[in-house]
Write a protein that holds these residues in place. Structure first.
Motif, mmCIF file in Angstrom:
data_model
loop_
_atom_site.group_PDB
_atom_site.id
_atom_site.type_symbol
_atom_site.label_atom_id
_atom_site.label_comp_id
_atom_site.label_asym_id
_atom_site.label_seq_id
_atom_site.Cartn_x
_atom_site.Cartn_y
_atom_site.Cartn_z
ATOM 1 N N ASN A 1 0.831 -1.203 0.000
ATOM 2 C CA ASN A 1 0.000 0.000 0.000
ATOM 3 C C ASN A 1 0.868 1.257 0.000
ATOM 4 O OD1 ASN A 1 -1.415 2.283 1.602
ATOM 5 N ND2 ASN A 1 -3.135 0.960 1.066
ATOM 6 N N LEU A 2 1.920 1.245 0.811
ATOM 7 C CA LEU A 2 2.804 2.406 0.898
ATOM 8 C C LEU A 2 3.514 2.662 -0.432
ATOM 9 C CD1 LEU A 2 4.253 1.748 4.448
ATOM 10 C CD2 LEU A 2 2.965 3.787 3.756
ATOM 11 N N ALA A 3 3.916 1.601 -1.088
ATOM 12 C CA ALA A 3 4.556 1.754 -2.403
ATOM 13 C C ALA A 3 3.582 2.382 -3.393
ATOM 14 C CB ALA A 3 5.047 0.399 -2.904
ATOM 15 N N GLU A 4 2.323 1.981 -3.326
ATOM 16 C CA GLU A 4 1.313 2.540 -4.225
ATOM 17 C C GLU A 4 1.011 3.997 -3.869
ATOM 18 O OE1 GLU A 4 -2.038 -0.053 -4.094
ATOM 19 O OE2 GLU A 4 -1.018 -1.694 -5.122
ATOM 20 N N GLN A 5 1.023 4.315 -2.566
ATOM 21 C CA GLN A 5 0.834 5.709 -2.166
ATOM 22 C C GLN A 5 1.944 6.587 -2.728
ATOM 23 O OE1 GLN A 5 -0.060 6.787 1.924
ATOM 24 N NE2 GLN A 5 -0.901 4.761 2.343
ATOM 25 N N LEU B 1 4.295 9.904 4.615
ATOM 26 C CA LEU B 1 5.318 9.724 5.650
ATOM 27 C C LEU B 1 4.710 9.305 6.983
ATOM 28 C CD1 LEU B 1 7.710 12.717 4.863
ATOM 29 C CD2 LEU B 1 8.160 10.265 4.538
ATOM 30 N N GLN B 2 3.553 9.853 7.308
ATOM 31 C CA GLN B 2 2.888 9.432 8.549
ATOM 32 C C GLN B 2 2.521 7.952 8.488
ATOM 33 O OE1 GLN B 2 -0.344 12.280 8.990
ATOM 34 N NE2 GLN B 2 0.824 13.448 10.490
ATOM 35 N N HIS B 3 1.972 7.526 7.355
ATOM 36 C CA HIS B 3 1.645 6.110 7.187
ATOM 37 C C HIS B 3 2.906 5.244 7.259
ATOM 38 C CE1 HIS B 3 -2.248 7.361 4.935
ATOM 39 N NE2 HIS B 3 -2.537 7.029 6.171
ATOM 40 N N LEU B 4 3.959 5.705 6.589
ATOM 41 C CA LEU B 4 5.225 4.966 6.598
ATOM 42 C C LEU B 4 5.751 4.792 8.015
ATOM 43 C CD1 LEU B 4 7.649 3.745 4.996
ATOM 44 C CD2 LEU B 4 8.630 6.052 4.985
ATOM 45 N N HIS B 5 5.723 5.856 8.805
ATOM 46 C CA HIS B 5 6.228 5.796 10.178
ATOM 47 C C HIS B 5 5.337 4.944 11.074
ATOM 48 C CE1 HIS B 5 8.436 9.839 9.290
ATOM 49 N NE2 HIS B 5 9.128 8.782 8.883
ATOM 50 N N MET B 6 4.036 4.922 10.785
ATOM 51 C CA MET B 6 3.140 4.032 11.530
ATOM 52 C C MET B 6 3.523 2.576 11.303
ATOM 53 S SD MET B 6 -0.687 5.595 11.053
ATOM 54 C CE MET B 6 -0.908 7.366 10.935
ATOM 55 N N ALA C 1 4.456 0.967 20.680
ATOM 56 C CA ALA C 1 3.061 1.384 20.801
ATOM 57 C C ALA C 1 2.925 2.876 21.094
ATOM 58 C CB ALA C 1 2.365 0.578 21.888
ATOM 59 N N GLU C 2 3.816 3.426 21.903
ATOM 60 C CA GLU C 2 3.724 4.841 22.246
ATOM 61 C C GLU C 2 3.918 5.711 21.007
ATOM 62 O OE1 GLU C 2 2.757 5.978 25.158
ATOM 63 O OE2 GLU C 2 2.595 3.895 25.819
ATOM 64 N N ARG C 3 4.922 5.381 20.217
ATOM 65 C CA ARG C 3 5.173 6.139 18.993
ATOM 66 C C ARG C 3 4.015 5.971 18.010
ATOM 67 N NH1 ARG C 3 9.138 4.796 14.007
ATOM 68 N NH2 ARG C 3 9.192 6.862 13.040
ATOM 69 N N ALA C 4 3.527 4.749 17.890
ATOM 70 C CA ALA C 4 2.432 4.480 16.960
ATOM 71 C C ALA C 4 1.191 5.282 17.316
ATOM 72 C CB ALA C 4 2.114 2.987 16.944
ATOM 73 N N GLU C 5 0.859 5.293 18.602
ATOM 74 C CA GLU C 5 -0.330 6.041 19.030
ATOM 75 C C GLU C 5 -0.142 7.542 18.811
ATOM 76 O OE1 GLU C 5 -3.107 6.901 22.970
ATOM 77 O OE2 GLU C 5 -1.657 5.258 23.014
ATOM 78 N N ARG C 6 1.043 8.052 19.087
ATOM 79 C CA ARG C 6 1.306 9.480 18.884
ATOM 80 C C ARG C 6 1.172 9.846 17.408
ATOM 81 N NH1 ARG C 6 6.058 9.416 20.389
ATOM 82 N NH2 ARG C 6 7.184 9.656 18.409
ATOM 83 N N LEU C 7 1.718 8.993 16.545
ATOM 84 C CA LEU C 7 1.608 9.236 15.108
ATOM 85 C C LEU C 7 0.167 9.227 14.641
ATOM 86 C CD1 LEU C 7 4.574 6.998 13.903
ATOM 87 C CD2 LEU C 7 4.395 9.471 13.518
#
Length: 225
Positions: free
Chosen positions: A115-119, A181-186, A195-201
């Motif tokens: 999905n990210l590659a397609e984005q 980039l937000q999706h990529l970092h998630m 989990a902390e980083r994921a929730e913040r993102l």
């Protein structure tokens, strides 16, 4: 404006409903547009009965407004409903991405990577409809990977005004790198089980809708209540 019904293995009633709903959500039928059963039945080449039934369903979803003696109109986007849907979605999305950081199937991670590659490719193509579909698919995969498909389905019932707002945002500004980039970092956070980083993102991602409202009301003033 294209009113043709896309071929689908469904009843005439459902085909009319799905096509009208898609055109409203894509803002091909813009907020405030007047439509009539007679006009739609002629352009779709169907009787007025399935059109009437479709109008009822769309009105129940808040996508059409029926005014006696005045007619039927595509509903204006209601900022309060946008915010309510955003609030609910943020809470559920934050909870789900935390679950994903605990356990997420490898095949679903692979789906996120595809999905990210397609984005990334979509940013070059500047196809805002495709970008919207990929955005939705990314988040749906999170829910499916956490075995929360029914939660995702239930959430869609109040997403109509939010989704129209999101679609307008993509169409109005084709700078989508931050979304990618937000999706990529998630995905990275899920892979690292952070989990902390994921929730913040996710919270930052969901807050974009709030920031976008002023821009959209300025650019499309007649589309909003």
């Amino acid at each position: 404006m294209n009113f043709s019904v896309k071929p689908q293995p469904v009843s005439t009633r459902d085909a009319v409903y799905l096509t009208l709903r898609e055109q409203i959500l894509l803002c091909e039928l813009a907020p405030g547009t007047a439509i009539s059963e007679k006009e739609i039945s002629l352009k779709f080449g169907v009787s007025r009965t399935p059109v009437r039934e479709s109008f009822v369903r769309l009105a129940q979803e808040g996508l059409l407004e029926v005014y006696p003696q005045r007619g039927t109109f595509v509903s204006l986007i209601d900022p309060e409903l946008v915010e309510e849907a955003r609030f609910m979605r943020e809470q559920l999305e934050k909870a789900v991405i935390r679950l994903a950081c605990e356990s997420f199937p490898d095949d679903r991670l692979a789906e996120l990577d595809t999905n990210l590659a397609e984005q990334n490719a979509c940013i070059v193509q500047q196809d805002y409809r495709k970008m919207f579909e990929l955005d939705e698919a990314f988040h749906r995969t999170l829910f499916e990977g956490c075995r929360k498909s029914n939660t995702w389905a239930a959430m869609q019932h109040i997403n109509a005004h939010l989704n129209r707002s999101r679609m307008l945002r993509l169409a109005a500004d084709h700078h989508w790198d931050h979304l990618y980039l937000q999706h990529l970092h998630m995905a990275e956070a899920i892979r690292e089980r952070d989990a902390e980083r994921a929730e913040r993102l996710m919270k930052e991602h969901m807050s974009l809708t709030i920031q976008d409202q002023a821009l959209l009301k300025q650019k499309f003033p007649t589309y909003f209540k």
